[in-house]
Design a protein around this motif. Sequence first.
Motif, PDB file in Angstrom:
ATOM      1  N   ALA A 185       0.896  -1.060  -0.132  1.00 17.83           N
ATOM      2  CA  ALA A 185       0.048   0.039   0.133  1.00 17.83           C
ATOM      3  C   ALA A 185       0.884   1.213   0.095  1.00 17.83           C
ATOM      4  O   ALA A 185       1.964   1.286   0.596  1.00 17.83           O
ATOM      5  CB  ALA A 185      -0.938  -0.029   1.231  1.00 17.83           C
ATOM      6  N   GLU A 190     -15.380   6.548  -6.683  1.00 19.21           N
ATOM      7  CA  GLU A 190     -14.056   5.790  -6.334  1.00 19.21           C
ATOM      8  C   GLU A 190     -14.121   4.632  -7.237  1.00 19.21           C
ATOM      9  O   GLU A 190     -15.088   4.100  -7.502  1.00 19.21           O
ATOM     10  CB  GLU A 190     -14.324   5.312  -4.860  1.00 19.21           C
ATOM     11  N   SER A 224     -12.826   1.512  -7.205  1.00 21.11           N
ATOM     12  CA  SER A 224     -13.359   0.390  -6.710  1.00 21.11           C
ATOM     13  C   SER A 224     -14.870   0.147  -6.949  1.00 21.11           C
ATOM     14  O   SER A 224     -15.217  -0.790  -7.074  1.00 21.11           O
ATOM     15  CB  SER A 224     -12.739  -0.196  -5.407  1.00 21.11           C
ATOM     16  N   VAL A 264     -13.299  -0.845 -11.606  1.00 19.63           N
ATOM     17  CA  VAL A 264     -12.190  -0.692 -12.486  1.00 19.63           C
ATOM     18  C   VAL A 264     -11.210  -1.534 -12.031  1.00 19.63           C
ATOM     19  O   VAL A 264     -11.085  -1.936 -10.922  1.00 19.63           O
ATOM     20  CB  VAL A 264     -11.608   0.791 -12.294  1.00 19.63           C
ATOM     21  N   PRO A 265     -10.661  -2.048 -13.024  1.00 21.12           N
ATOM     22  CA  PRO A 265      -9.611  -3.103 -12.720  1.00 21.12           C
ATOM     23  C   PRO A 265      -8.359  -2.503 -12.002  1.00 21.12           C
ATOM     24  O   PRO A 265      -8.193  -1.270 -12.162  1.00 21.12           O
ATOM     25  CB  PRO A 265      -8.775  -3.652 -14.220  1.00 21.12           C
ATOM     26  N   GLY A 325      -4.382  -1.116  -6.399  1.00 23.14           N
ATOM     27  CA  GLY A 325      -6.140  -0.759  -6.145  1.00 23.14           C
ATOM     28  C   GLY A 325      -6.787  -2.002  -5.594  1.00 23.14           C
ATOM     29  O   GLY A 325      -7.894  -1.914  -5.410  1.00 23.14           O
ATOM     30  N   GLY A 326      -6.036  -3.266  -5.679  1.00 25.05           N
ATOM     31  CA  GLY A 326      -6.788  -4.285  -5.380  1.00 25.05           C
ATOM     32  C   GLY A 326      -7.349  -4.584  -3.817  1.00 25.05           C
ATOM     33  O   GLY A 326      -6.693  -3.849  -3.042  1.00 25.05           O
ATOM     34  N   ASP A 327      -8.311  -5.098  -3.514  1.00 23.76           N
ATOM     35  CA  ASP A 327      -8.598  -5.274  -2.161  1.00 23.76           C
ATOM     36  C   ASP A 327      -8.044  -6.635  -1.643  1.00 23.76           C
ATOM     37  O   ASP A 327      -8.420  -7.665  -2.030  1.00 23.76           O
ATOM     38  CB  ASP A 327     -10.384  -5.513  -2.133  1.00 23.76           C
ATOM     39  N   ASP A 328      -6.922  -6.365  -0.725  1.00 18.74           N
ATOM     40  CA  ASP A 328      -6.356  -7.462  -0.349  1.00 18.74           C
ATOM     41  C   ASP A 328      -6.946  -8.348   0.701  1.00 18.74           C
ATOM     42  O   ASP A 328      -6.383  -9.100   1.227  1.00 18.74           O
ATOM     43  CB  ASP A 328      -4.700  -6.835   0.125  1.00 18.74           C
ATOM     44  N   MET A 330      -3.727  -3.250 -16.147  1.00 20.13           N
ATOM     45  CA  MET A 330      -2.812  -4.155 -15.456  1.00 20.13           C
ATOM     46  C   MET A 330      -1.197  -3.995 -15.811  1.00 20.13           C
ATOM     47  O   MET A 330      -0.497  -4.502 -15.380  1.00 20.13           O
ATOM     48  CB  MET A 330      -3.200  -5.510 -15.251  1.00 20.13           C
ATOM     49  N   GLN A 334      -6.967   5.507  -1.417  1.00 19.38           N
ATOM     50  CA  GLN A 334      -7.971   6.608  -1.209  1.00 19.38           C
ATOM     51  C   GLN A 334      -7.504   7.915  -1.250  1.00 19.38           C
ATOM     52  O   GLN A 334      -8.181   8.772  -1.579  1.00 19.38           O
ATOM     53  CB  GLN A 334      -8.702   6.176  -0.053  1.00 19.38           C
TER      54      GLN A 334
END
Lengths: 303, 299, 132
Positions: free
Chosen positions: B57, B137, B139, B143-144, B149-152, B194, B221
């Motif tokens: 992050a 936002e 997510s 949006v890829p 930006g991935g939700d871990d 990506m 964010q």
Amino acid sequence: MLKFLGFGLRTRVYEKRAGKQKRLYLCFAVKLACSGHKSYDGCHMNKRAVVLFAFWSFLLALPALAQAPARGIPRAADGKPDFNGLWQVLGTAAWDLEDHNGSLRMPAGQGVVEGGAIPYQASALPRKRENFQTRDINDPAEAACYMPGIPRATYMPFPFEIIQNPKLITMSYEFGHARRSIFTDGSPHPDGFPDFWMGDSRGRWEGDTLVVDVTNLDDRTWLDHAGNHHSDALHVVERYTMTDPDHILYEATLEDSKVFTRPWKISMPLYRRMEKNVRILEYECVQYIQEQKYGNAKPVGAK
Amino acid sequence: MRRTLLHIAVASILAAGVLPSVHAQRAQDQTPAKWTPARTPDGHPDMQGLWARRGAALTEANAPKTPLSEFGATGQPYPTVFNTGVSTPQAAAALANRPAGVIEPANRMLPWRPEADAARREFLSNMIPPASLKYVEASARCVPPGLLGGDDRHPYQIVQRPGSFVLMYEYNHVTRVVYTDGRPHVGPNIRLYMGDSIGKWEGDTLVVDTTNFNDKTSFSQAIPFHSDALHTTERFTMVDPYIIDYQLTIEDPKLFTAPIRIAGAFAAAAKGNEMLEFACAEGSQTLPNIFGFGEFPGQ
Amino acid sequence: MRTKLWVITATAVLLALAVPAAAHHSFAAEFDGDRPVTLKGTVTKMDWVNPHSWIYVDVKDQSGKVVNWRFEMGPVNALLRMGWRKDSIPAGTAVEIQGYRAKSGQPVANAKQVKLPDGRELFSGGSAPNLP
């Protein structure tokens, strides 16, 4: 006297030994079943020759008879056919699985359904008609870019990549970056899971054929753009068989007791994408459609 | 004579095969035992399996306040009510003392270009309520996620095969195929959420070079966009059975005056866990809720 | 699944400390943190989907009128990994839900807590039902 059947590759072998005259005639024309008889070209056969002929014919025909696996296909470290790479369907099954005529920007196509027509129950036909009539706004894949489900994801007009290792085969589809995991570790479909857009896939090998059992398919997917549909009872069994290093024969049997009168089958070849350094790119239709729909919109309550 | 020569030749060949390993064994005996990973058939560390990513992050000191991360007059952070719990107690313990987030600059004051920092603050001020679609936002728009930006809270799957290292995100079902077959990046006009990743092994570390990003993904964010000049370098090193050390260097010369380094890790998931489908747009009601129209089908 | 689900649940509790910085999507754009709500009612259905599961609840207001509310929860994948299954919460189950109302004013809210009559909570570690 047997008729002469045409293609003839005849070999006559003479063998003379001191004191004896042994003549072996090996005649490869089909008419030579007449053991001991004079065939009309004057060729003699004896019993030994017939037996030898039959033996060698059988031996050479064995590969065809036994439907031996394709020779020369790439194999993974575990000996299984190696499906790794990019594959794509030609043809227009994505638009209509059944026979269809051409229309603007859409070629005609011969159907991929064995037997011709999808065996709908009579009660399912109105929905098929309604789907067809409203397909441009109601087809979840084309109108909303929702994941196409199985088997439709296979024959969308986009490549997909098979990513294979001994315990897991993943198919990564360029359309909307859809993806599914095919677990080949012997695990069963999980109990009590909800439906997924791409279903739950469990695979096993039957010789060199990958057999994939797919359940938990969300009933909102369509089978093609023509509105062919299914219920939450859909169960698909796919078979992937490499016929040579650059082609896979794809077969899928669909059964759905709420919609069809019996199981039915589709089949088509998958063609390997041969370009150097080919890779899956991005077709992010969710983003394209959002932009179209909301690009100029204002949120509720915005000034 | 010929037979003798033949015997000598065979013996030499065998010796050539055996001696190096004898030498290695000697060397190994002299150094302390170190954990080494199992290897794939092509000789690289086998990192395959399901993993939980942590630490990756862009943690920023003095990040501007954004209403995205708080709600209402309470000012409390939004309660995170779940995590997917795929990891193991051993992995949790191994994670406990590892560095996480931005490590360079050490004080986490990111090296912003002033105009870029101003632009992102301006952007943030338009996000709640969102002034238009692009201010929703990322997510929430499915949006890829790009690299950050991935939700871990959702796991990752690694698959290796000769010529590529594949990192699959459960979140939004994106798949990154890192080609290690020596191919070049795609042409400069191909732009991808990506990015385009090529990798090479430096010893037991996979070094991944990613370019060709578009400018549509979000970093965090507090940093809701980046530029298409973004270039990243990742380093994956498996340090024990539970942890892949993950280092990410970000260079975006239109945003920052210097590279930024992030430390993270992939922690092993408990056996029996599987990658599940995370369909996003199919189940999301966010945009119809925000804009008041557009539920599918029909509207 | 072959895995012992209680193991998954237990590790979920343990891992609560290691939860990463979450990329939550636009709670603040859709819901109002200044308008909390606590409602009791009976479940009519559940959407087991990502990115958010939804639970639909018939709630009787003061006048006795029944309004069907829908509540946004976390992703179905998290529920599944905690051991919940499609038949875990049948229609008719009584629930008590705390959450935050949608800015739209519709009977929609984001659920902070969903409590079942036996005290179990959805999405909370350690509360999965006892499964065989």
